[in-house]
Design a protein around this motif. Structure first.
Motif, PDB file in Angstrom:
ATOM      1  N   LEU A   1       0.960  -1.187   0.067  1.00  0.00           N
ATOM      2  CA  LEU A   1      -0.081   0.141   0.076  1.00  0.00           C
ATOM      3  C   LEU A   1       0.848   1.269   0.055  1.00  0.00           C
ATOM      4  O   LEU A   1       1.801   1.264   0.733  1.00  0.00           O
ATOM      5  CB  LEU A   1      -1.066   0.140   1.340  1.00  0.00           C
ATOM      6  CG  LEU A   1      -2.136  -1.001   1.207  1.00  0.00           C
ATOM      7  CD1 LEU A   1      -2.719  -0.896   2.595  1.00  0.00           C
ATOM      8  CD2 LEU A   1      -2.902  -0.910   0.032  1.00  0.00           C
ATOM      9  N   PRO A   2       0.619   2.389  -0.816  1.00  0.00           N
ATOM     10  CA  PRO A   2       1.168   3.617  -0.619  1.00  0.00           C
ATOM     11  C   PRO A   2       1.045   4.017   0.857  1.00  0.00           C
ATOM     12  O   PRO A   2       0.325   3.710   1.516  1.00  0.00           O
ATOM     13  CB  PRO A   2       0.264   4.491  -1.450  1.00  0.00           C
ATOM     14  CG  PRO A   2      -0.433   3.607  -2.604  1.00  0.00           C
ATOM     15  CD  PRO A   2      -0.761   2.503  -1.615  1.00  0.00           C
ATOM     16  N   ARG A   3       2.049   5.061   1.060  1.00  0.00           N
ATOM     17  CA  ARG A   3       1.982   5.629   2.415  1.00  0.00           C
ATOM     18  C   ARG A   3       1.981   6.992   2.360  1.00  0.00           C
ATOM     19  O   ARG A   3       2.816   7.804   1.655  1.00  0.00           O
ATOM     20  CB  ARG A   3       3.433   5.339   3.316  1.00  0.00           C
ATOM     21  CG  ARG A   3       3.612   3.796   3.491  1.00  0.00           C
ATOM     22  CD  ARG A   3       4.922   3.667   4.181  1.00  0.00           C
ATOM     23  NE  ARG A   3       5.481   2.203   4.455  1.00  0.00           N
ATOM     24  CZ  ARG A   3       5.106   1.505   5.435  1.00  0.00           C
ATOM     25  NH1 ARG A   3       4.661   2.242   6.769  1.00  0.00           N
ATOM     26  NH2 ARG A   3       5.463   0.369   5.635  1.00  0.00           N
ATOM     27  N   PRO A   4       0.674   7.736   2.602  1.00  0.00           N
ATOM     28  CA  PRO A   4      -0.258   6.816   3.517  1.00  0.00           C
ATOM     29  C   PRO A   4      -1.511   6.533   2.637  1.00  0.00           C
ATOM     30  O   PRO A   4      -1.423   6.840   1.496  1.00  0.00           O
ATOM     31  CB  PRO A   4      -0.883   8.339   4.288  1.00  0.00           C
ATOM     32  CG  PRO A   4      -0.809   9.346   3.366  1.00  0.00           C
ATOM     33  CD  PRO A   4       0.719   9.048   2.542  1.00  0.00           C
ATOM     34  N   ALA A   5      -2.327   5.694   3.214  1.00  0.00           N
ATOM     35  CA  ALA A   5      -3.301   5.084   2.604  1.00  0.00           C
ATOM     36  C   ALA A   5      -4.635   5.134   3.325  1.00  0.00           C
ATOM     37  O   ALA A   5      -4.662   4.951   4.665  1.00  0.00           O
ATOM     38  CB  ALA A   5      -3.090   3.929   1.839  1.00  0.00           C
ATOM     39  N   PHE A   6      -5.905   5.046   2.869  1.00  0.00           N
ATOM     40  CA  PHE A   6      -6.948   4.795   3.659  1.00  0.00           C
ATOM     41  C   PHE A   6      -7.696   3.592   2.887  1.00  0.00           C
ATOM     42  O   PHE A   6      -7.947   3.550   1.741  1.00  0.00           O
ATOM     43  CB  PHE A   6      -7.881   6.187   3.388  1.00  0.00           C
ATOM     44  CG  PHE A   6      -9.590   5.880   3.842  1.00  0.00           C
ATOM     45  CD1 PHE A   6      -9.676   5.226   5.319  1.00  0.00           C
ATOM     46  CD2 PHE A   6     -10.374   6.210   3.447  1.00  0.00           C
ATOM     47  CE1 PHE A   6     -10.867   5.269   5.872  1.00  0.00           C
ATOM     48  CE2 PHE A   6     -11.705   6.082   3.765  1.00  0.00           C
ATOM     49  CZ  PHE A   6     -12.001   5.457   5.111  1.00  0.00           C
TER      50      PHE A   6
ATOM     51  N   PHE B   1     -17.754   9.003  -3.345  1.00  0.00           N
ATOM     52  CA  PHE B   1     -16.362   8.871  -4.123  1.00  0.00           C
ATOM     53  C   PHE B   1     -15.979  10.046  -4.934  1.00  0.00           C
ATOM     54  O   PHE B   1     -14.999  10.368  -5.211  1.00  0.00           O
ATOM     55  CB  PHE B   1     -16.278   7.469  -4.794  1.00  0.00           C
ATOM     56  CG  PHE B   1     -16.535   6.227  -4.161  1.00  0.00           C
ATOM     57  CD1 PHE B   1     -15.468   6.000  -3.093  1.00  0.00           C
ATOM     58  CD2 PHE B   1     -17.711   5.373  -4.114  1.00  0.00           C
ATOM     59  CE1 PHE B   1     -15.433   4.770  -2.393  1.00  0.00           C
ATOM     60  CE2 PHE B   1     -17.815   4.193  -3.128  1.00  0.00           C
ATOM     61  CZ  PHE B   1     -16.697   3.994  -2.378  1.00  0.00           C
ATOM     62  N   ASP B   2     -17.146  10.292  -5.728  1.00  0.00           N
ATOM     63  CA  ASP B   2     -16.999  11.709  -6.143  1.00  0.00           C
ATOM     64  C   ASP B   2     -16.392  12.970  -5.501  1.00  0.00           C
ATOM     65  O   ASP B   2     -15.617  13.555  -6.106  1.00  0.00           O
ATOM     66  CB  ASP B   2     -18.120  12.185  -7.063  1.00  0.00           C
ATOM     67  CG  ASP B   2     -18.637  11.296  -8.177  1.00  0.00           C
ATOM     68  OD1 ASP B   2     -17.718  10.358  -8.528  1.00  0.00           O
ATOM     69  OD2 ASP B   2     -19.735  11.336  -8.702  1.00  0.00           O
TER      70      ASP B   2
ATOM     71  N   GLN C   1      -7.467   9.896  -4.755  1.00  0.00           N
ATOM     72  CA  GLN C   1      -7.750   8.954  -5.749  1.00  0.00           C
ATOM     73  C   GLN C   1      -8.632   7.667  -5.115  1.00  0.00           C
ATOM     74  O   GLN C   1      -7.953   7.323  -4.225  1.00  0.00           O
ATOM     75  CB  GLN C   1      -6.710   8.543  -6.691  1.00  0.00           C
ATOM     76  CG  GLN C   1      -5.316   8.128  -6.167  1.00  0.00           C
ATOM     77  CD  GLN C   1      -4.284   7.929  -6.842  1.00  0.00           C
ATOM     78  OE1 GLN C   1      -4.338   8.526  -8.072  1.00  0.00           O
ATOM     79  NE2 GLN C   1      -3.326   7.509  -6.412  1.00  0.00           N
ATOM     80  N   VAL C   2      -9.510   6.954  -5.977  1.00  0.00           N
ATOM     81  CA  VAL C   2     -10.125   5.885  -5.414  1.00  0.00           C
ATOM     82  C   VAL C   2      -9.769   4.756  -6.303  1.00  0.00           C
ATOM     83  O   VAL C   2      -9.973   4.732  -7.545  1.00  0.00           O
ATOM     84  CB  VAL C   2     -11.618   6.105  -5.241  1.00  0.00           C
ATOM     85  CG1 VAL C   2     -12.532   5.084  -4.797  1.00  0.00           C
ATOM     86  CG2 VAL C   2     -11.758   7.500  -4.388  1.00  0.00           C
ATOM     87  N   GLU C   3      -9.428   3.630  -5.334  1.00  0.00           N
ATOM     88  CA  GLU C   3      -9.360   2.338  -6.203  1.00  0.00           C
ATOM     89  C   GLU C   3      -9.993   1.214  -5.509  1.00  0.00           C
ATOM     90  O   GLU C   3      -9.975   1.086  -4.342  1.00  0.00           O
ATOM     91  CB  GLU C   3      -7.804   1.982  -6.233  1.00  0.00           C
ATOM     92  CG  GLU C   3      -7.464   0.659  -6.982  1.00  0.00           C
ATOM     93  CD  GLU C   3      -6.017   0.281  -7.134  1.00  0.00           C
ATOM     94  OE1 GLU C   3      -5.769  -0.789  -7.588  1.00  0.00           O
ATOM     95  OE2 GLU C   3      -5.212   1.163  -6.509  1.00  0.00           O
ATOM     96  N   HIS C   4     -10.773   0.448  -6.309  1.00  0.00           N
ATOM     97  CA  HIS C   4     -11.558  -0.579  -5.738  1.00  0.00           C
ATOM     98  C   HIS C   4     -10.702  -1.884  -5.603  1.00  0.00           C
ATOM     99  O   HIS C   4     -10.350  -2.093  -6.965  1.00  0.00           O
ATOM    100  CB  HIS C   4     -13.037  -0.843  -6.624  1.00  0.00           C
ATOM    101  CG  HIS C   4     -13.715  -1.957  -5.967  1.00  0.00           C
ATOM    102  ND1 HIS C   4     -14.821  -2.718  -6.761  1.00  0.00           N
ATOM    103  CD2 HIS C   4     -14.029  -2.422  -4.635  1.00  0.00           C
ATOM    104  CE1 HIS C   4     -15.249  -3.821  -6.041  1.00  0.00           C
ATOM    105  NE2 HIS C   4     -14.873  -3.591  -4.793  1.00  0.00           N
ATOM    106  N   LEU C   5     -10.508  -2.418  -4.736  1.00  0.00           N
ATOM    107  CA  LEU C   5      -9.434  -3.631  -4.490  1.00  0.00           C
ATOM    108  C   LEU C   5     -10.507  -4.935  -4.576  1.00  0.00           C
ATOM    109  O   LEU C   5      -9.738  -5.999  -4.555  1.00  0.00           O
ATOM    110  CB  LEU C   5      -8.788  -3.566  -3.103  1.00  0.00           C
ATOM    111  CG  LEU C   5      -7.861  -2.307  -3.138  1.00  0.00           C
ATOM    112  CD1 LEU C   5      -7.331  -2.324  -1.749  1.00  0.00           C
ATOM    113  CD2 LEU C   5      -6.978  -2.035  -4.280  1.00  0.00           C
ATOM    114  N   GLY C   6     -11.823  -5.000  -4.567  1.00  0.00           N
ATOM    115  CA  GLY C   6     -12.318  -6.050  -4.773  1.00  0.00           C
ATOM    116  C   GLY C   6     -13.271  -6.351  -3.373  1.00  0.00           C
ATOM    117  O   GLY C   6     -12.841  -5.793  -2.273  1.00  0.00           O
TER     118      GLY C   6
ATOM    119  N   ILE D   1      -7.814   4.599  -0.591  1.00  0.00           N
ATOM    120  CA  ILE D   1      -7.983   5.857  -1.192  1.00  0.00           C
ATOM    121  C   ILE D   1      -6.789   6.740  -0.845  1.00  0.00           C
ATOM    122  O   ILE D   1      -6.178   6.304   0.196  1.00  0.00           O
ATOM    123  CB  ILE D   1      -9.196   6.708  -0.502  1.00  0.00           C
ATOM    124  CG1 ILE D   1     -10.728   5.880  -0.830  1.00  0.00           C
ATOM    125  CG2 ILE D   1      -9.257   8.180  -0.929  1.00  0.00           C
ATOM    126  CD1 ILE D   1     -11.846   6.543  -0.438  1.00  0.00           C
ATOM    127  N   THR D   2      -5.974   7.532  -1.851  1.00  0.00           N
ATOM    128  CA  THR D   2      -5.006   7.891  -1.616  1.00  0.00           C
ATOM    129  C   THR D   2      -4.779   9.286  -2.236  1.00  0.00           C
ATOM    130  O   THR D   2      -5.510   9.667  -3.130  1.00  0.00           O
ATOM    131  CB  THR D   2      -3.756   7.032  -2.244  1.00  0.00           C
ATOM    132  OG1 THR D   2      -3.962   7.107  -3.685  1.00  0.00           O
ATOM    133  CG2 THR D   2      -3.713   5.947  -1.455  1.00  0.00           C
TER     134      THR D   2
END
Length: 257
Positions: free
Chosen positions: A200-205, A222-223, A231-236, A242-243
């Motif tokens: 995961l990036p540092r930091p990350a939510f 999300f908008d 930026q939002v990424e769905h990991l499944g 969110i970073t």
């Protein structure tokens, strides 16, 4: 004492793997229940009612715990804060199972803080987890946040609170300053002729969301994150990362399938 008959799982007809053995009412305004987490059982005191909705554990907590166990390398060794901790059950599980350095947080409310401390003690977490009282959108008590991981589950209930939540989240993510010793802990991997950071990036939510809201309401959050420079990424499995958009690129999040 009467047996507590209500279970929040009845509100979620399609959610699986919600496991809790309800026990006794401890006082008129509390109920103790035994909840099954991966590899352990926790005794959690919950409010029979709480005006700030910090009273119950919801299915997303258990689903998120399972996901974190499956993807343990992503969070091990992180300095973590949980938003909307409620009873503190997820944080207690992560402390006991991962030995995670984690701080709880929730509304500026003394009852919530005292109940989390109680749940820590009865589950063998001493000293109790550090806690921060913070209502989303207010000035954060710590002007120099040092958490490289923020987590939460099932916190998108009140649409009117989305701007306040995004304000707090933006502050925590954008104010974090990467430490040299932590920068070196991210593995690197040669792939397709290039170097990629694995983890995961540092930091990350990291947020798990399993409760039922409309797609329009969900997209508002999300908008709103995108508009705030996140930026939002769905990991499944309805887990999102969110970073900050201006974060160093080249991260490759590897999940255990």
């Amino acid at each position: 004492m009467d047996i507590a008959l209500f279970s929040p799982s009845s509100l979620f007809a399609d959610d699986d793997d919600f496991s809790s053995e309800e026990t006794k009412e401890t006082q008129q305004n509390h109920v103790e229940r035994r909840h099954s987490f991966p590899g352990m059982e926790l005794l959690i005191r919950e409010f029979s009612f709480h005006k700030l909705n910090a009273n119950l554990l919801w299915p997303g907590t258990f689903a998120f715990a399972e996901w974190l166990v499956q993807n343990r390398p992503l969070v091990e060794g992180r300095h973590c804060i949980e938003l909307g901790s409620g009873t503190g059950a997820l944080a207690i599980f992560l402390r006991k199972s991962f030995h995670l350095d984690i701080t709880t947080s929730d509304y500026n409310d003394q009852e919530i803080e005292e109940n989390i401390a109680h749940n820590c003690r009865v589950n063998g977490v001493t000293p109790v987890l550090p806690h921060i009282r913070h209502s989303w959108g207010d000035t954060f008590p710590d002007a120099d946040p040092d958490w490289d991981l923020v987590i939460a589950s099932d916190i998108l209930l009140y649409v009117k609170q989305y701007p306040n939540l995004i304000k707090t989240l933006s502050f925590l993510l954008k104010s974090y300053k990467l430490k040299n010793d932590r920068a070196g802990s991210i593995m690197e991997n040669e792939q397709n002729g290039g170097t990629h950071n694995i983890g995961l990036p540092r930091p990350a939510f990291l947020m798990s969301w399993r409760r039922r809201i409309g797609k329009e309401d969900e997209s508002l959050f999300f908008d709103g994150c995108e508009s705030a420079g996140l930026q939002v990424e769905h990991l499944g499995s309805r887990v999102y990362c969110i970073t900050p958009k201006d974060q160093v690129s080249g991260y490759q999040i590897e999940l255990t399938r």
